[in-house]
Design a protein around this motif. Structure first.
Motif, short mmCIF file in Angstrom:
data_model
loop_
_atom_site.label_atom_id
_atom_site.label_comp_id
_atom_site.label_asym_id
_atom_site.label_seq_id
_atom_site.Cartn_x
_atom_site.Cartn_y
_atom_site.Cartn_z
N ALA A 123 -9.95 4.67 -6.43
CA ALA A 123 -9.57 5.55 -5.33
C ALA A 123 -8.90 6.82 -5.85
CB ALA A 123 -8.64 4.81 -4.36
N ARG A 143 -0.91 2.01 -4.91
CA ARG A 143 -1.56 1.69 -3.64
C ARG A 143 -0.86 0.51 -3.00
NH1 ARG A 143 -8.09 0.91 -2.93
NH2 ARG A 143 -8.13 0.92 -0.67
N SER A 144 -0.74 0.54 -1.68
CA SER A 144 -0.11 -0.58 -0.97
C SER A 144 -1.02 -1.80 -0.96
CB SER A 144 0.22 -0.18 0.47
OG SER A 144 1.31 0.69 0.53
N LEU A 174 -1.74 4.94 0.91
CA LEU A 174 -3.20 4.86 0.81
C LEU A 174 -3.67 5.07 -0.62
CD1 LEU A 174 -4.39 6.83 3.98
CD2 LEU A 174 -4.16 4.36 3.68
N CYS A 175 -3.20 6.16 -1.20
CA CYS A 175 -3.61 6.51 -2.56
C CYS A 175 -2.61 7.52 -3.12
CB CYS A 175 -5.03 7.09 -2.57
SG CYS A 175 -5.60 7.58 -4.21
N ASN A 212 -7.74 0.38 -6.68
CA ASN A 212 -6.60 1.27 -6.86
C ASN A 212 -6.95 2.43 -7.79
OD1 ASN A 212 -3.98 2.21 -6.67
ND2 ASN A 212 -3.14 0.76 -8.13
N GLU A 266 3.11 2.28 4.15
CA GLU A 266 1.81 2.13 3.48
C GLU A 266 1.49 3.35 2.64
OE1 GLU A 266 -2.92 1.34 4.51
OE2 GLU A 266 -1.54 1.99 6.09
N SER A 324 -1.43 9.06 5.23
CA SER A 324 -2.18 8.21 6.17
C SER A 324 -2.36 8.93 7.49
CB SER A 324 -1.44 6.89 6.38
OG SER A 324 -0.15 7.13 6.90
#
Length: 564
Positions: free
Chosen positions: A330, A457-458, A476-477, A327, A474, A498
């Motif tokens: 990223a 983050r998911s 991603l970052c 996490n 979701e 995403s």
């Protein structure tokens, strides 16, 4: 293959004969039965001891003073070594920095009866000089490369050093932080609980385990770590595994004679023909606190009678299995990208975009008159985000991993198959919602110039399926970095879309930009209000006047009135 390797080794030896490196140290050892495993092959632990010893002597030859092992890079073992064969180890300093140096280690094997030679592995170790008796650091003299090969190694050493520093930053707390990802393995028969592979062993450091500086020999610690990792791997596969690779060994503190070393290992994951084992070494003195000494990851495989890799059983992870560093790393890697393009700037608020192969990322930043530590404490509390972010309809803490990592469930208006907090959310009237399970990782600066970090983050939690009537989204970052800047804070927000969202947001970039500005405006106003409240509380305590708020209020008003 063997003839080609032998030819390469011969060329290397001829080049070395032409120009002798003054830091080079060579060691040759005949492999005895006491050095071997049950397969009569040289133990990797024993090999690591010899490699570490040779490299240390090379480092000390250059430094002219005692040195200790700081780290050893990833190692890939290309061949095994059998009893009766000879191990030839060659080490030399590739480059010296201020108080540390990189030592290259080449390990070859020799069969005395057939006169065959082959390469076993190549490694890079970092050594640091010990302080003098007066406490002063020993500054190293630079290395002067003599051959073309040495020049290449000298040049690459600087890049490898940068990679080590990045590696250390993202992995230093890896084994102490649990991940929240859980695998649904109920339908799989050959599944082994990770808990069953756990190994814990305690070693008392005695004088024979110490080097000539009375510190625990780095090679000995590495050998003990390989031992417990091998046991953990054996518990999964019910066989004798073979160590294939070792992720970087990084020594985080010294150990001395009299220490008790606690070594723990567990299988993190199993793939079709290989498994990863995480190892952690801690030291303590009698009743003292445990000190983190080293961590590493090792990859094992199992061979059948014909020498082919065997299929391994799957691993059912523990509830917490080490994803938090992903996490933070990223977000840091996204922030460090050099290809950000300034899209718009208005009232000192800057919006950047970053287009990559399958993602589109956004970065919004501005300076806010608030102490960085205060902004960090406010933004790190994700449950308060509903008070300033209109996209956050609900936000509840569902699990506290540790002091720095938390798991939240967030509910937002539906995005056209998008991400949490996305500015392309559908109107509330449509009544479509989506929920997210977000891992929030908060990090304070490690040193001067480092930012505060709030990373999102998911993650997947089997225990928390999507809410009824909600689609599962979701992230991603995403997250914030907060950097102190002359009584101000440079606050930067990142959001990575995403791939599924790209067709939708690419048709409404203007609306997207406007929404990001308004959200950032609300964030600034939220920080302003709480900063003023905090200042009023301090004034009440100290009976001192407050100043300097006009700029922040003006910035908030300007943000609020911004229209794109």
């Amino acid at each position: 293959m063997n003839s080609r390797i032998a030819h390469e080794l011969k060329e290397d030896e001829e080049e070395e004969e032409e120009s002798v490196n003054p830091t080079e140290v060579r060691m040759s050892q005949i492999v005895m039965a006491c050095d071997c495993t049950h397969r009569l092959e040289l133990s990797v632990g024993q090999l690591l001891k010899w490699m570490d010893s040779t490299a240390c002597l090379s480092a000390e030859r250059h430094a002219g003073s005692p040195c200790v092992t700081a780290s050893m890079d990833d190692i890939l073992f290309e061949h095994t070594i059998s009893v009766g064969q000879v191990v030839n180890i060659r080490a030399k300093v590739n480059r010296a920095f201020n108080t540390s140096m990189e030592v290259g280690i080449q390990v070859n094997c020799e069969d005395l009866f057939s006169d065959c030679h082959w390469r076993v592995c190549h490694a890079y170790a970092t050594f640091v000089t010990q302080r003098t008796k007066t406490g002063q650091k020993v500054t190293l003299r630079p290395i002067v490369p003599n051959t073309q090969k040495e020049q290449v190694e000298y040049s690459l050493a600087a890049e490898r050093r940068r990679v080590r520093m990045l590696h250390d930053d993202i992995i230093k707390e890896l084994l102490s932080i649990g991940s929240v990802q859980q695998a649904d393995s109920s339908a799989v028969d050959s599944v082994v609980a990770a808990e069953k592979t756990k190994v814990e062993s305690i070693e008392l450091v005695l004088p024979p385990h110490a080097n000539h500086q009375v510190n625990t020999f780095g090679g000995q610690i590495m050998a003990w770590m390989v031992n417990v990792a091998t046991i953990a791997a054996s518990r999964l596969c019910k066989a004798h595994p073979i160590l294939q690779t070792i992720d970087m060994f990084t020594f985080r503190g010294p150990s001395q004679v009299g220490d008790r070393l606690v070594l723990r290992a567990i299988v993190n994951n199993a793939f079709k023909n290989s498994m990863e084992v995480g190892v952690r070494a801690e030291a303590y003195q009698e009743e003292g606190l445990n000190r983190h000494i080293n961590s590493a990851f090792m990859t094992f495989e199992v061979l059948d009678a014909s020498g082919k890799p065997c299929t391994l059983p799957q691993v059912r992870p523990e509830p917490l299995v080490y994803l938090s560093y992903n996490n933070v790393s990223a977000l840091k890697m996204l922030a460090a990208n050099n290809n950000w393009r300034l899209s718009t700037e208005k009232n000192k608020v800057r919006l950047y975009t970053l287009e990559q192969k399958s993602t589109l990322s956004f970065r919004v930043e501005a300076e806010v008159e608030i102490p960085a530590y205060r902004a960090f404490s406010l933004l790190a509390e994700l449950s308060n985000r509903t008070s300033w972010d209109t996209h956050y309809k609900q936000c509840e803490l569902i699990h506290r991993v540790d002091d720095d990592d938390f798991i939240y469930r967030v509910v937002t208006p539906s995005v056209h198959q998008g991400v949490a907090g996305s500015p392309t959310s559908s109107s509330e009237g449509e009544g479509i919602l989506q929920d997210f399970i977000l891992l929030t990782s908060t990090r304070k600066p490690c040193g001067s110039g480092d930012p505060y970090v709030v990373a999102l983050r998911s993650v997947s939690l089997v225990s928390h399926p999507p809410l009824e009537g909600c689609n599962r989204g979701e992230v991603l970052c995403a997250g914030f970095t907060i950097l102190e800047a002359k009584n101000m804070s440079l606050i930067t927000y990142y959001n990575q879309a995403s791939p599924e969202v790209l067709p939708y947001i690419s048709t409404d970039i203007a609306g997207l930009s406007s929404s990001f500005y308004h959200t950032f405006c609300s964030c600034s106003q939220y920080l302003t209000r709480n900063r003023l409240q905090h200042a009023l509380e301090e004034q009440a305590d100290n009976d001192e006047p407050i100043g300097g708020n006009k700029t922040l209020s003006g910035l908030s008003e300007a943000l609020h009135s911004t229209q794109l």
